[in-house]
Structures are given as structure tokens and as C-alpha cells.
Design a protein around this motif. Sequence first.
Motif, PDB file in Angstrom:
ATOM      1  N   ILE A 140      26.762  87.199  59.398  1.00  0.00           N
ATOM      2  CA  ILE A 140      26.542  86.402  58.191  1.00  0.00           C
ATOM      3  C   ILE A 140      25.036  86.236  58.020  1.00  0.00           C
ATOM      4  O   ILE A 140      24.362  85.776  58.944  1.00  0.00           O
ATOM      5  N   GLY A 141      24.531  86.607  56.870  1.00  0.00           N
ATOM      6  CA  GLY A 141      23.121  86.420  56.579  1.00  0.00           C
ATOM      7  C   GLY A 141      22.816  84.954  56.301  1.00  0.00           C
ATOM      8  O   GLY A 141      23.646  84.232  55.746  1.00  0.00           O
ATOM      9  N   LEU A 142      21.627  84.520  56.711  1.00  0.00           N
ATOM     10  CA  LEU A 142      21.169  83.148  56.513  1.00  0.00           C
ATOM     11  C   LEU A 142      19.899  83.175  55.669  1.00  0.00           C
ATOM     12  O   LEU A 142      19.023  84.009  55.893  1.00  0.00           O
ATOM     13  N   GLY A 143      19.812  82.249  54.748  1.00  0.00           N
ATOM     14  CA  GLY A 143      18.619  82.149  53.919  1.00  0.00           C
ATOM     15  C   GLY A 143      18.265  80.691  53.707  1.00  0.00           C
ATOM     16  O   GLY A 143      18.960  79.796  54.158  1.00  0.00           O
ATOM     17  N   GLY A 144      17.167  80.454  53.010  1.00  0.00           N
ATOM     18  CA  GLY A 144      16.721  79.089  52.763  1.00  0.00           C
ATOM     19  C   GLY A 144      15.733  78.657  53.827  1.00  0.00           C
ATOM     20  O   GLY A 144      14.745  79.334  54.087  1.00  0.00           O
ATOM     21  N   GLY A 145      16.021  77.518  54.490  1.00  0.00           N
ATOM     22  CA  GLY A 145      15.118  76.945  55.482  1.00  0.00           C
ATOM     23  C   GLY A 145      14.889  77.817  56.698  1.00  0.00           C
ATOM     24  O   GLY A 145      13.846  77.727  57.345  1.00  0.00           O
ATOM     25  N   ILE A 146      15.854  78.642  57.042  1.00  0.00           N
ATOM     26  CA  ILE A 146      15.650  79.686  58.051  1.00  0.00           C
ATOM     27  C   ILE A 146      16.199  80.976  57.467  1.00  0.00           C
ATOM     28  O   ILE A 146      17.108  80.963  56.641  1.00  0.00           O
ATOM     29  N   ARG A 147      15.625  82.089  57.898  1.00  0.00           N
ATOM     30  CA  ARG A 147      16.094  83.392  57.440  1.00  0.00           C
ATOM     31  C   ARG A 147      16.529  84.178  58.661  1.00  0.00           C
ATOM     32  O   ARG A 147      15.828  84.212  59.666  1.00  0.00           O
ATOM     33  N   GLY A 148      17.698  84.797  58.564  1.00  0.00           N
ATOM     34  CA  GLY A 148      18.177  85.572  59.685  1.00  0.00           C
ATOM     35  C   GLY A 148      19.643  85.882  59.560  1.00  0.00           C
ATOM     36  O   GLY A 148      20.157  86.081  58.460  1.00  0.00           O
ATOM     37  N   MET A 149      20.325  85.896  60.715  1.00  0.00           N
ATOM     38  CA  MET A 149      21.748  86.178  60.711  1.00  0.00           C
ATOM     39  C   MET A 149      22.418  85.560  61.918  1.00  0.00           C
ATOM     40  O   MET A 149      21.807  85.373  62.970  1.00  0.00           O
ATOM     41  N   LEU A 150      23.681  85.242  61.736  1.00  0.00           N
ATOM     42  CA  LEU A 150      24.546  84.821  62.825  1.00  0.00           C
ATOM     43  C   LEU A 150      25.576  85.928  62.988  1.00  0.00           C
ATOM     44  O   LEU A 150      26.139  86.400  61.995  1.00  0.00           O
ATOM     45  N   ALA A 151      25.805  86.359  64.228  1.00  0.00           N
ATOM     46  CA  ALA A 151      26.779  87.417  64.479  1.00  0.00           C
ATOM     47  C   ALA A 151      27.719  87.009  65.600  1.00  0.00           C
ATOM     48  O   ALA A 151      27.305  86.349  66.558  1.00  0.00           O
ATOM     49  N   ILE A 152      28.971  87.398  65.455  1.00  0.00           N
ATOM     50  CA  ILE A 152      29.939  87.270  66.537  1.00  0.00           C
ATOM     51  C   ILE A 152      30.285  88.680  66.970  1.00  0.00           C
ATOM     52  O   ILE A 152      30.697  89.509  66.145  1.00  0.00           O
ATOM     53  N   HIS A 153      30.069  88.955  68.252  1.00  0.00           N
ATOM     54  CA  HIS A 153      30.340  90.262  68.828  1.00  0.00           C
ATOM     55  C   HIS A 153      31.519  90.110  69.783  1.00  0.00           C
ATOM     56  O   HIS A 153      31.508  89.211  70.630  1.00  0.00           O
TER      57      HIS A 153
END
Length: 154
Positions: A48-61
Motif C-alpha cells: 500500500i502506498g503512503l502519501g501526505g505526512g510520510i511518503r513510502g509504502m507498507l507491505a505484507i510479505h
Amino acid sequence: MAGEFNIGEEIIAGIKEVFSTMLMVDLQAEEVIENGECEISSNLTSMIGLGGGIRGMLAIHCPADVARGITSGLLGMEIQELDEDVKDAVGEVANMVAGNLKVSYAKNGIDIELAIPTSIVGDSFAVSGMADAHRVVAVMKAPEGPLWIELLFI
């Protein structure tokens, strides 16, 4: 950037809540690795991409057995292959964990936005990008085996 809370603990609390509420499974936390190497053995990754106050991603592997276990728990039926139902189920778990993390960040004055989950299935792949990102990996143990929740952010 991370606020005054422990991101690793927030990730663990979020994934444990999702598994206990939605799957009636008590996950065990193995370790949290911050900005270090972590070998991940995954057949399915939902991001899941993250934007706004932090930019990045959360991943479940997760390995195939864990992905099938998650899907079986959500759908209440035995799952044999890594099909669309499995991608959707693990993607939904990733979405719920990211939602919990969004609430944690909001309590610390950081608003983040979530993208739509994306899932990858295969036997040999690596997820890369964001070379200078902070990396937090929570290693968890489900009844079917290990899974990794990874947060990459700048």
C-alpha cells in the motif's frame, strides 16, 4: 519524522489486532528490524502506498501457506492456490494494518493518505525502491509460518 511513538510497536499492535479480530488468530511477534538487513521468503506481497505526512509504502510479505491461511480465515473455506481471492485477502489485511498505522500517526499529528493495495505473486521476486528510506520490518509468526510487515518511508 517518526513522531514520538515506536513505529515497530505500532506495526505489531496493528497486525495483531487485525489477525485477532478478523481471523481469530493470535500472532506472535518475533523481532523488529530497523534499517537493517532482513531476509524475506515470500510468495505473495501486498503493498500500500503512503502519501501526505510520510511518503513510502507498507507491505505484507508471506509464504504461500500463510497467504492461504489468511484467506481461509477471512473466507471461511479451504484455499488451495494463490488465486485472486488470496491476493484480495492479503491486500485487505495490508489495508487494515495501514489504516491502523494511519490512526497512530494521526494521534501524533502526522496525516497520511493510503493508496489502493497492489499484490505480487511469484517464487522469485524482490521489492525495491526508495534507496534512502527508513525501513522497519516486523517479523511475525502465524500458525502456518512467518510473515513480514515492512514499512519503508521518507
